[in-house]
Design a protein around this motif. Structure first.
Motif, short mmCIF file in Angstrom:
data_model
loop_
_atom_site.label_atom_id
_atom_site.label_comp_id
_atom_site.label_asym_id
_atom_site.label_seq_id
_atom_site.Cartn_x
_atom_site.Cartn_y
_atom_site.Cartn_z
N SER A 26 4.46 -11.25 -9.88
CA SER A 26 3.82 -10.67 -11.06
C SER A 26 4.76 -9.64 -11.67
O SER A 26 5.62 -9.07 -10.99
CB SER A 26 2.51 -10.02 -10.67
N THR A 27 4.59 -9.42 -12.95
CA THR A 27 5.47 -8.50 -13.65
C THR A 27 5.40 -7.09 -13.04
O THR A 27 6.42 -6.42 -12.89
CB THR A 27 5.07 -8.43 -15.13
N ASP A 28 4.19 -6.70 -12.64
CA ASP A 28 4.03 -5.36 -12.04
C ASP A 28 4.92 -5.19 -10.83
O ASP A 28 5.68 -4.23 -10.72
CB ASP A 28 2.57 -5.15 -11.61
N THR A 29 4.82 -6.14 -9.94
CA THR A 29 5.63 -6.06 -8.73
C THR A 29 7.11 -6.08 -9.08
O THR A 29 7.90 -5.31 -8.56
CB THR A 29 5.32 -7.26 -7.80
N ALA A 30 7.47 -7.01 -10.00
CA ALA A 30 8.88 -7.14 -10.37
C ALA A 30 9.42 -5.79 -10.84
O ALA A 30 10.52 -5.38 -10.48
CB ALA A 30 9.05 -8.18 -11.46
N GLU A 31 8.61 -5.08 -11.63
CA GLU A 31 9.10 -3.81 -12.16
C GLU A 31 9.21 -2.75 -11.09
O GLU A 31 10.01 -1.82 -11.21
CB GLU A 31 8.21 -3.36 -13.32
N SER A 32 8.39 -2.88 -10.04
CA SER A 32 8.44 -1.86 -8.99
C SER A 32 9.64 -2.06 -8.07
O SER A 32 10.00 -1.18 -7.31
CB SER A 32 7.14 -1.90 -8.17
#
Ligand code: SF4
Ligand code: SF4
Lengths: 423, 343
Positions: free
Chosen positions: B97-103
């Protein structure tokens, strides 16, 4: 617009009002056609032309070099009056200069519409290329227009001042503004003007010959990929045919404006002198073209020979035989052959018109045939005839030129108020 | 799977699925042995590999996987990890997910985006921008091998997405002699990337110029479309973009364009460069920058086209260009092309 004065009569513009209406109607039609065609050009882009990557230069480029030629020729005629002080030529000084300015403006319109990205037309003034003839040309054109305007100013300033003196209100301010506020009409101011006129003319001559028109010839001649253009004689022929068309134009304008605007009679001596100049240029032009053709054919370079075959026997050969040979050389030569005809205004208008139209074909035959032959064996041959959009826009831009010229001729003292001779 | 070991088909040897699996297992290298050869931590590698298999089987999610290993990987691989694009992030159908990717601590962005970005010219002063490479690119075309199939022309059109009337590459077919003694030569013609290019010489705004790697660039943002270069090129290699499209043939033909000279211009639109500009072959600069060969070279069925560094004496192209079979087109023009032909 008639301003009477004791010493000078200033009444530019058509003598006959019906003629004025008719003329503006004609010009209006040309401009309207042009506007309509330009609409297509702008919305459909370059796809509205018959140009291809094989024949990338067509009617617009031909008209562009045509008008540059007209301008350079007309300017050089003007220098006969203001630099070389040939007797009796002073009368047509301003006519020639003004025609040169308008031609140049029209030429630049043609360059502009020909650009794939018309919105970037000012780029050549931001980025340059020392080795590019075109880059040099663009600057030469601007300098040249500057010289022309300067000259016209010094040639006409004293009459603008005189007119301003005799008019009042808005008109007075208009003419005073054109004279840039220098309103003296004294002897000194006049000789000052003449001195500067001459100086500007002296700068202008090499500029016109080498940079503006010779340079336009160079633009083609440097193209090694096109043997038909790649010759040293090419720019010279360019200048000569420019002189030919320019002189013919001035001759025509002189008669028409004197008759229709000033309501005076034409000076047969001056007319004869112009006519003889035209003869001289026809002879030189034809001779140089013959030499060039001979060299090309005698060199037995297949590319050259085939290009000449396209010109002389190809689908467009009519433009070579009828227009180039017929209208720009043979027909005018016949009209110019008799002394009494050379002194007959109507015949000389016809001769001038014939040359002015014929040289258009000369320009087309310079631009197009060299692109018909492929640069390498195995690549396709070119084919080109302008589309209606190309013709229409061309007609329109010529119309704009005629309109500007007429407006100028109707408002400016193009005929010296003190008559033709040196004051 | 419903197939059991008893389901045999006529004519097909009855090899049990278990046997096949065992064969694969046999062939599989021992992970410990493999990983022992690399510097990185073996245990971490094995753990990651096993969990990756779990992700594949759907036992854990991509998000859980990355959250679990992000820190450890950053510690283990340092800079190298932080700066690589996250391979799990792939525009469109990414596995995290984008959220995880950004973290995550490694750079976010797809491989694709990063590749295009690094190929773009950034600003004027970029010394190392497009075309600044140490190579001097050259092409050698073996005319004995060319069969005249025009695959290169087609490959070029699809790679560079050139509109109708624009073809960076053509194959000139020449017939010599008279029947029955006829020979036929096919001469593919890209832009020669001349060392003394007349097209560069004539451009009034310097919109076309030679780059350090020998490729002649066209700056579509500067070209005014005067077509003087088109006139001057002795090889007919330049084409004007009249703004035509393949819309009738292909839906949304203009949606994709190629990042020519490393500049991504997005979909093709009226009045937007390169429409109204001059165009030509760029030796697929955008591919060269990514370490790939030009599309025509890659696709050539007869292996007639070769691309390489002419200044490296050991390179194939340098040696071929030096051979007695080598020649250039129109040598007497003095343009000194960087495309050589072998007769
Ligand atoms: S082949 Fe033509 S377009 Fe290419 S570099 Fe040479 S002159 Fe320029
Ligand atoms: S068409 Fe463009 S690249 Fe070619 S000479 Fe004109 S401005 Fe330069």
């Amino acid at each position: 617009m008639s301003t009477q004065s004791s010493r000078f009569e200033f009444d530019p513009g058509f003598e006959d009002d019906r003629l004025r209406v008719a003329w503006y109607a004609v010009v209006g039609v040309l401009v309207t056609v042009g506007a309509y065609a330009t609409y297509f050009r702008l919305t459909e882009g370059m796809a509205s032309t018959n140009l291809t990557s094989i024949v990338p230069w067509g009617a617009w480029v031909a008209f562009y070099i045509y008008f540059v030629g007209l301008s350079a020729g007309a300017f050089l005629v003007s220098t006969m009056a203001n630099v070389f002080e040939v007797e009796g030529m002073h009368r047509i000084d301003r006519d020639a200069l003004f025609a040169a300015i308008i031609s140049m403006a029209v030429a630049l319109l043609f360059v502009w519409i020909d650009l794939g990205r018309m919105d970037r037309m000012y780029f050549p003034f931001i980025w340059r290329q020392l080795t590019s003839a075109l880059s040099w040309e663009v600057h030469a054109y601007v300098a040249y227009i500057g010289i022309l305007v300067t000259e016209l100013y010094f040639s006409m300033r004293i009459d603008l001042a005189r007119v301003a003196e005799r008019t009042s209100g808005l008109k007075e301010r208009f003419y005073a503004a054109l004279a840039l506020g220098r309103l003296e009409t004294s002897e000194e101011s006049q000789s000052f003007d003449q001195r500067w006129l001459k100086r500007a003319g002296i700068v202008g001559i090499p500029l016109a010959i080498f940079m503006v028109h010779g340079g336009t010839g160079v633009l083609f001649a440097v193209s090694k990929a096109r043997p038909y253009w790649n010759s040293g004689l090419f720019p010279v022929i360019f200048v000569i045919s420019a002189l030919l068309s320019g002189t013919a134009l001035v001759m025509m304008i002189y008669v028409l404006r004197t008759r229709l605007f000033d309501g005076e009679s034409v000076d047969p001596d001056l007319l004869d002198r112009l006519a003889q100049l035209v003869i001289g240029f026809i002879v030189v032009d034809a001779a140089l073209t013959a030499i060039e053709t001979f060299i090309a054919i005698a060199s037995v370079h297949p590319h050259e020979i085939e290009t000449w075959q396209v010109i002389m026997y190809g689908p467009m050969s009519w433009s070579f035989w009828w227009f180039m040979i017929g209208f720009s050389w043979v027909f005018p030569m016949v009209l110019l052959s008799k002394r009494s005809w050379r002194r007959t205004p109507s015949v000389m208008v016809l001769a001038g018109l014939s040359v002015v139209v014929g040289i258009v074909a000369v320009r087309f035959n310079i631009v197009v045939p060299a692109q018909v032959m492929p640069v390498m064996e195995g690549l396709p041959h070119g084919m080109y005839f302008p589309t209606l959009v190309e013709w229409g826009t061309s007609v329109g831009m010529i119309g704009v030129g005629l309109l500007l010229y007429t407006i100028g001729a109707e408002t400016l003292p193009l005929t010296p108020l003190t008559g033709g001779e040196h004051e | 799977m419903s197939a059991t070991d008893d389901d045999t088909l006529p004519g097909i040897p009855n090899v049990g699925k278990a046997d096949l699996d065992a064969m694969v297992e046999n062939e599989r290298p021992d992970p410990r042995e493999e990983l022992a050869d690399v510097e990185a931590d073996t245990d971490l590698g094995i753990a990651m590999a096993e969990d990756a298999q779990r992700v594949a089987r759907g036992e854990i999610t991509g998000d859980e996987y990355w959250e679990k290993y992000d820190e450890a990987a950053a510690e283990e691989f340092g800079e190298a990890y932080l700066e690589t694009p996250n391979p799990a992030v792939d525009a469109g159908d990414q596995t995290v997910s984008t959220d995880t990717a950004e973290s995550l601590s490694c750079s976010v962005g797809s491989m694709d985006a990063v590749a295009t970005e690094s190929a773009q010219v950034d600003g004027e002063e970029a010394d190392g921008g497009i075309g600044a490479g140490d190579e001097k690119w050259g092409m050698v075309i073996d005319l004995q091998k060319c069969v005249g199939c025009d695959s290169c022309t087609v490959a070029c059109k699809s790679e560079n997405r050139t509109p109708p009337g624009v073809s960076y590459n053509v194959v000139m077919e020449e017939e010599h002699g008279e029947f029955p003694n006829v020979t036929r030569t096919n001469v593919p013609r890209p832009c020669m990337q001349c060392d003394n290019p007349p097209c560069v010489q004539v451009c009034p705004v310097s919109a076309t110029y030679k780059m350090d790697d020998g490729v002649v660039n066209i700056d579509y943002d500067r070209c005014i479309g005067c077509r003087y270069c088109n006139i001057a090129c002795p090889y007919g290699a330049r084409y004007f973009d009249f703004g035509e499209n393949y819309d009738d043939e292909v839906d949304e033909a203009g949606e994709l364009t190629s990042p020519e000279y490393g500049v991504d211009r997005g979909p093709r639109e009226e009045g937007k460069s390169p429409i109204g500009n001059i165009r030509k072959c760029s030796f697929c600069t955008h591919r060269l920058e990514r370490g790939e060969e030009p599309a025509c070279v890659e696709t050539c069925v007869g292996d007639a086209r070769n691309m390489g560094d002419l200044e490296n004496p050991d390179s194939d192209v340098a040696q071929m260009a030096d051979s007695s079979r080598a020649f250039q087109l129109k040598e007497d023009e003095g343009t000194d092309p960087n495309v050589y032909y072998l007769k």
